[in-house]
Design an enzyme around this catalytic site. Structure first.
Site, PDB file in Angstrom:
ATOM      1  N   GLY A  16       0.838  -1.207   0.000  1.00 36.53           N
ATOM      2  CA  GLY A  16       0.000   0.000   0.000  1.00 36.53           C
ATOM      3  C   GLY A  16       0.869   1.252   0.000  1.00 36.53           C
ATOM      4  O   GLY A  16       1.915   1.283   0.633  1.00 36.53           O
ATOM      5  N   ARG A  77       1.133  -4.841  -5.970  1.00 37.09           N
ATOM      6  CA  ARG A  77       1.130  -6.114  -5.241  1.00 37.09           C
ATOM      7  C   ARG A  77       1.392  -7.172  -6.311  1.00 37.09           C
ATOM      8  O   ARG A  77       0.651  -7.259  -7.286  1.00 37.09           O
ATOM      9  CB  ARG A  77      -0.201  -6.325  -4.540  1.00 37.09           C
ATOM     10  CG  ARG A  77      -0.515  -5.172  -3.568  1.00 37.09           C
ATOM     11  CD  ARG A  77      -1.631  -5.516  -2.619  1.00 37.09           C
ATOM     12  NE  ARG A  77      -2.177  -4.315  -2.005  1.00 37.09           N
ATOM     13  CZ  ARG A  77      -1.786  -3.824  -0.820  1.00 37.09           C
ATOM     14  NH1 ARG A  77      -0.854  -4.416  -0.126  1.00 37.09           N
ATOM     15  NH2 ARG A  77      -2.343  -2.732  -0.332  1.00 37.09           N
ATOM     16  N   GLY A 107       5.457  -2.513   3.716  1.00 42.75           N
ATOM     17  CA  GLY A 107       4.963  -3.088   4.960  1.00 42.75           C
ATOM     18  C   GLY A 107       5.438  -4.516   5.161  1.00 42.75           C
ATOM     19  O   GLY A 107       6.402  -4.943   4.507  1.00 42.75           O
ATOM     20  N   ASP A 108       4.759  -5.252   6.037  1.00 43.15           N
ATOM     21  CA  ASP A 108       5.258  -6.585   6.400  1.00 43.15           C
ATOM     22  C   ASP A 108       5.265  -7.565   5.221  1.00 43.15           C
ATOM     23  O   ASP A 108       6.169  -8.393   5.114  1.00 43.15           O
ATOM     24  CB  ASP A 108       4.510  -7.152   7.608  1.00 43.15           C
ATOM     25  CG  ASP A 108       3.025  -7.261   7.373  1.00 43.15           C
ATOM     26  OD1 ASP A 108       2.530  -6.640   6.411  1.00 43.15           O
ATOM     27  OD2 ASP A 108       2.350  -7.964   8.148  1.00 43.15           O
ATOM     28  N   THR A 131       4.140   2.297   5.678  1.00 44.28           N
ATOM     29  CA  THR A 131       2.737   1.872   5.655  1.00 44.28           C
ATOM     30  C   THR A 131       1.976   2.752   6.641  1.00 44.28           C
ATOM     31  O   THR A 131       2.517   3.095   7.693  1.00 44.28           O
ATOM     32  CB  THR A 131       2.575   0.379   6.035  1.00 44.28           C
ATOM     33  OG1 THR A 131       1.198   0.125   6.343  1.00 44.28           O
ATOM     34  CG2 THR A 131       3.405  -0.009   7.238  1.00 44.28           C
ATOM     35  N   ASP A 133      -0.371   1.881   8.434  1.00 45.27           N
ATOM     36  CA  ASP A 133      -0.956   1.072   9.517  1.00 45.27           C
ATOM     37  C   ASP A 133      -0.165   1.050  10.824  1.00 45.27           C
ATOM     38  O   ASP A 133      -0.699   0.675  11.866  1.00 45.27           O
ATOM     39  CB  ASP A 133      -1.128  -0.375   9.042  1.00 45.27           C
ATOM     40  CG  ASP A 133      -2.127  -0.478   7.901  1.00 45.27           C
ATOM     41  OD1 ASP A 133      -3.035   0.368   7.846  1.00 45.27           O
ATOM     42  OD2 ASP A 133      -1.982  -1.375   7.057  1.00 45.27           O
ATOM     43  N   ASP A 135       1.997  -1.069  11.797  1.00 42.04           N
ATOM     44  CA  ASP A 135       1.890  -2.425  12.345  1.00 42.04           C
ATOM     45  C   ASP A 135       3.181  -3.232  12.215  1.00 42.04           C
ATOM     46  O   ASP A 135       3.154  -4.439  12.039  1.00 42.04           O
ATOM     47  CB  ASP A 135       0.736  -3.167  11.647  1.00 42.04           C
ATOM     48  CG  ASP A 135       0.933  -3.237  10.134  1.00 42.04           C
ATOM     49  OD1 ASP A 135       1.825  -2.549   9.614  1.00 42.04           O
ATOM     50  OD2 ASP A 135       0.189  -3.984   9.481  1.00 42.04           O
ATOM     51  N   ARG A 160     -17.488  16.655  13.213  1.00 38.91           N
ATOM     52  CA  ARG A 160     -17.935  17.064  14.559  1.00 38.91           C
ATOM     53  C   ARG A 160     -18.781  18.344  14.484  1.00 38.91           C
ATOM     54  O   ARG A 160     -19.787  18.472  15.175  1.00 38.91           O
ATOM     55  CB  ARG A 160     -16.726  17.268  15.473  1.00 38.91           C
ATOM     56  CG  ARG A 160     -17.045  17.813  16.839  1.00 38.91           C
ATOM     57  CD  ARG A 160     -17.645  16.776  17.757  1.00 38.91           C
ATOM     58  NE  ARG A 160     -16.623  15.926  18.349  1.00 38.91           N
ATOM     59  CZ  ARG A 160     -16.891  14.958  19.219  1.00 38.91           C
ATOM     60  NH1 ARG A 160     -18.128  14.705  19.597  1.00 38.91           N
ATOM     61  NH2 ARG A 160     -15.922  14.209  19.706  1.00 38.91           N
ATOM     62  N   ARG A 177      -7.623  -3.120   9.263  1.00 33.94           N
ATOM     63  CA  ARG A 177      -8.311  -4.427   9.207  1.00 33.94           C
ATOM     64  C   ARG A 177      -7.863  -5.332  10.337  1.00 33.94           C
ATOM     65  O   ARG A 177      -8.650  -6.052  10.909  1.00 33.94           O
ATOM     66  CB  ARG A 177      -8.004  -5.121   7.873  1.00 33.94           C
ATOM     67  CG  ARG A 177      -9.028  -4.796   6.863  1.00 33.94           C
ATOM     68  CD  ARG A 177      -9.035  -5.683   5.644  1.00 33.94           C
ATOM     69  NE  ARG A 177      -9.634  -4.891   4.586  1.00 33.94           N
ATOM     70  CZ  ARG A 177      -8.948  -4.234   3.657  1.00 33.94           C
ATOM     71  NH1 ARG A 177      -7.640  -4.321   3.621  1.00 33.94           N
ATOM     72  NH2 ARG A 177      -9.559  -3.511   2.763  1.00 33.94           N
ATOM     73  N   ALA A 192     -12.906  11.450  20.260  1.00 37.40           N
ATOM     74  CA  ALA A 192     -14.051  10.559  20.022  1.00 37.40           C
ATOM     75  C   ALA A 192     -14.614  10.037  21.349  1.00 37.40           C
ATOM     76  O   ALA A 192     -13.875   9.837  22.313  1.00 37.40           O
ATOM     77  CB  ALA A 192     -13.622   9.386  19.148  1.00 37.40           C
ATOM     78  N   SER A 221     -23.139  15.944  20.828  1.00 32.79           N
ATOM     79  CA  SER A 221     -22.836  15.122  19.658  1.00 32.79           C
ATOM     80  C   SER A 221     -22.044  13.920  20.139  1.00 32.79           C
ATOM     81  O   SER A 221     -21.549  13.906  21.273  1.00 32.79           O
ATOM     82  CB  SER A 221     -22.010  15.909  18.632  1.00 32.79           C
ATOM     83  OG  SER A 221     -20.724  16.174  19.143  1.00 32.79           O
ATOM     84  N   ARG A 262      -5.080   7.742   2.771  1.00 33.56           N
ATOM     85  CA  ARG A 262      -3.742   7.401   2.260  1.00 33.56           C
ATOM     86  C   ARG A 262      -3.052   8.578   1.582  1.00 33.56           C
ATOM     87  O   ARG A 262      -1.837   8.564   1.413  1.00 33.56           O
ATOM     88  CB  ARG A 262      -3.866   6.316   1.192  1.00 33.56           C
ATOM     89  CG  ARG A 262      -4.069   4.947   1.728  1.00 33.56           C
ATOM     90  CD  ARG A 262      -3.800   3.945   0.613  1.00 33.56           C
ATOM     91  NE  ARG A 262      -4.094   2.609   1.064  1.00 33.56           N
ATOM     92  CZ  ARG A 262      -3.282   1.913   1.829  1.00 33.56           C
ATOM     93  NH1 ARG A 262      -2.126   2.402   2.205  1.00 33.56           N
ATOM     94  NH2 ARG A 262      -3.618   0.705   2.228  1.00 33.56           N
TER      95      ARG A 262
HETATM   96  P1  ATP Z   1       0.644  -2.734   3.471  1.00 33.64           P
HETATM   97  O1  ATP Z   1       0.885  -3.012   4.939  1.00 33.64           O
HETATM   98  O2  ATP Z   1       0.552  -1.282   3.191  1.00 33.64           O
HETATM   99  O3  ATP Z   1      -0.485  -3.531   2.888  1.00 33.64           O
HETATM  100  P2  ATP Z   1       2.557  -4.680   2.562  1.00 33.64           P
HETATM  101  O4  ATP Z   1       3.985  -4.555   2.210  1.00 33.64           O
HETATM  102  O5  ATP Z   1       2.245  -5.517   3.775  1.00 33.64           O
HETATM  103  O6  ATP Z   1       1.965  -3.211   2.684  1.00 33.64           O
HETATM  104  P3  ATP Z   1       1.463  -6.743   0.818  1.00 33.64           P
HETATM  105  O7  ATP Z   1       0.452  -6.628  -0.275  1.00 33.64           O
HETATM  106  O8  ATP Z   1       1.152  -7.655   1.942  1.00 33.64           O
HETATM  107  O9  ATP Z   1       1.751  -5.251   1.295  1.00 33.64           O
HETATM  108  O10 ATP Z   1       2.854  -7.231   0.165  1.00 33.64           O
HETATM  109  C1  ATP Z   1       3.419  -6.532  -0.921  1.00 33.64           C
HETATM  110  C2  ATP Z   1       4.064  -7.488  -1.880  1.00 33.64           C
HETATM  111  O11 ATP Z   1       5.121  -8.201  -1.222  1.00 33.64           O
HETATM  112  C3  ATP Z   1       3.171  -8.598  -2.437  1.00 33.64           C
HETATM  113  O12 ATP Z   1       2.342  -8.167  -3.473  1.00 33.64           O
HETATM  114  C4  ATP Z   1       4.210  -9.587  -2.933  1.00 33.64           C
HETATM  115  O13 ATP Z   1       4.751  -9.175  -4.164  1.00 33.64           O
HETATM  116  C5  ATP Z   1       5.298  -9.465  -1.861  1.00 33.64           C
HETATM  117  N1  ATP Z   1       5.132 -10.574  -0.905  1.00 33.64           N
HETATM  118  C6  ATP Z   1       4.290 -10.649   0.144  1.00 33.64           C
HETATM  119  N2  ATP Z   1       4.394 -11.841   0.763  1.00 33.64           N
HETATM  120  C7  ATP Z   1       5.323 -12.547   0.092  1.00 33.64           C
HETATM  121  C8  ATP Z   1       5.878 -13.862   0.215  1.00 33.64           C
HETATM  122  N3  ATP Z   1       5.491 -14.691   1.187  1.00 33.64           N
HETATM  123  N4  ATP Z   1       6.828 -14.230  -0.664  1.00 33.64           N
HETATM  124  C9  ATP Z   1       7.238 -13.396  -1.654  1.00 33.64           C
HETATM  125  N5  ATP Z   1       6.734 -12.170  -1.835  1.00 33.64           N
HETATM  126  C10 ATP Z   1       5.805 -11.737  -0.994  1.00 33.64           C
END
Ligand code: ATP
Length: 329
Positions: A16, A77, A107-108, A131, A133, A135, A160, A177, A192, A221, A262
């Protein structure tokens, strides 16, 4: 600095998009120039790596982007990168372009892909947490989180005004999520009355009881911030109907903030954070480091192994939950 053989570093954004990613790209490109190394931008994340969508970037190519939301490198992605064949193709392109190391801003999920790639091909990889999030383990803030919070409180402040004028209750859905960092922080920041997050299930009867109490206390409110993944089992529209059925004294409305969370120009905090992380990521590569994420801990740059950074979600701040309880009296 340790002697090394790094001559060219590539950078990509993945997953993202988040405001401040451009400031991180700028920092990586300019730090490379500062240390006399070439820098290559990879477009559309891992998909661009597979397709060889590369462009050499110099310091002037990243002018004026520090203030821009989104990412000039685009993001994607990529399902193909999850396959061995996809990663092999990506490695082939990287080697042919004589790239020595990779910086992944994401992100992760992006870190999981980066780690897999790094292990498979013994290729140096450094992660930068980007990201909204917040997280990721190993950093108090991810790039984009602060801007998203500021965007949300700005929107909630406006809601508000109308809520107070009509004595209305608003359910406002925000992103999150799996984690409630955005909802909890924005909820406190916007004052809030209630905050519903995935980490805590207060239950519908308790929600009704709290809303009843809020009305009796003379509030004109009421704002309930709801994370997308809250645990009531009902979305904001269903929650609205439920409350209207059970508390007819309330005039209820719903607002889903959606993708506006975003976008926008990054906050100063995110710009500074992204700048620090970008420079440190380049310096870490030059110190022959790999498989780590650069983060912010106690306002200092900190390294965390990618394995650890992606392990589970960063825990919710219990103190903030307590503060929101006290302040919603
Ligand atoms: P956000 O937290 O904003 O969603 P993110 O980095 O977690 O960001 P993801 O869509 O989960 O977003 O992952 C981004 C890309 O990383 C995926 O589209 C894929 O190309 C790659 N990726 C994720 N998991 C794997 C995996 N297990 N093996 C290889 N590539 C991966």
């Amino acid at each position: 600095m340790t002697k090394n053989t790094i001559r060219k570093i590539a950078v990509l954004t993945s997953g993202g998009d988040a405001p401040g990613m451009n400031a991180a790209i700028r920092a990586v490109v300019r730090a490379c120039a500062y240390y006399h190394i070439s820098c290559v931008g990879i477009f559309r994340g891992f998909q661009g790596m597979i397709e060889g969508d590369f462009k050499e970037l110099g310091p002037r190519d990243v002018k004026y982007i520090v203030s821009k939301g989104g990412t000039i490198l685009k993001t994607a992605r990529s399902e193909e990168f999850k396959t061995e064949a996809g990663r092999k193709q990506a490695y082939k392109n990287i080697t042919e372009a004589e790239i020595d190391a990779l910086i992944v801003i994401g992100g992760d999920g992006s870190f999981t892909g980066a780690l897999q790639f790094s292990k498979e091909f013994s290729f140096p990889v450094i992660g930068i947490p980007g990201t909204i999030d917040n997280d990721i383990n190993g950093t108090s803030h991810t790039i984009g989180f602060d801007t998203a919070l500021n965007t949300i409180i700005d929107a909630v402040d406006k809601i508000r005004d109308t809520a107070t004028s009509h004595k209305r209750l608003f359910f406002i859905e925000v992103m999150g999520r799996d984690v409630g960092h955005i909802a909890l922080n924005a909820g406190i920041g916007a004052g809030a009355e209630e905050i519903l997050i995935p980490e805590e299930n207060i239950g519908l009867p308790k929600l009704l009881e709290k809303l009843k109490k809020s009305k009796l206390s003379g509030k004109s409110s009421c704002i309930v911030i709801v994370a997308e993944g809250d645990k009531t089992g009902r979305n904001v529209f269903e929650l609205s109907e439920y409350v209207e059925e059970n508390l007819p004294e309330y005039d209820v409305r719903v607002s889903v903030l959606g993708h506006l969370q975003r976008g926008g120009s990054p906050s100063c905090f995110d710009r500074v954070l992204a700048s620090r992380l970008g420079v440190k990521a380049v310096e870490s590569i030059l110190e022959n480091k790999s498989g780590i994420m650069i983060g912010l801990i106690n306002d200092q740059m900190a390294e965390t192994k990618l394995e650890k950074a992606i392990k589970g979600e960063a825990p919710i701040d219990e103190e903030l939950i307590r503060i929101s309880e006290i302040l919603s009296i």
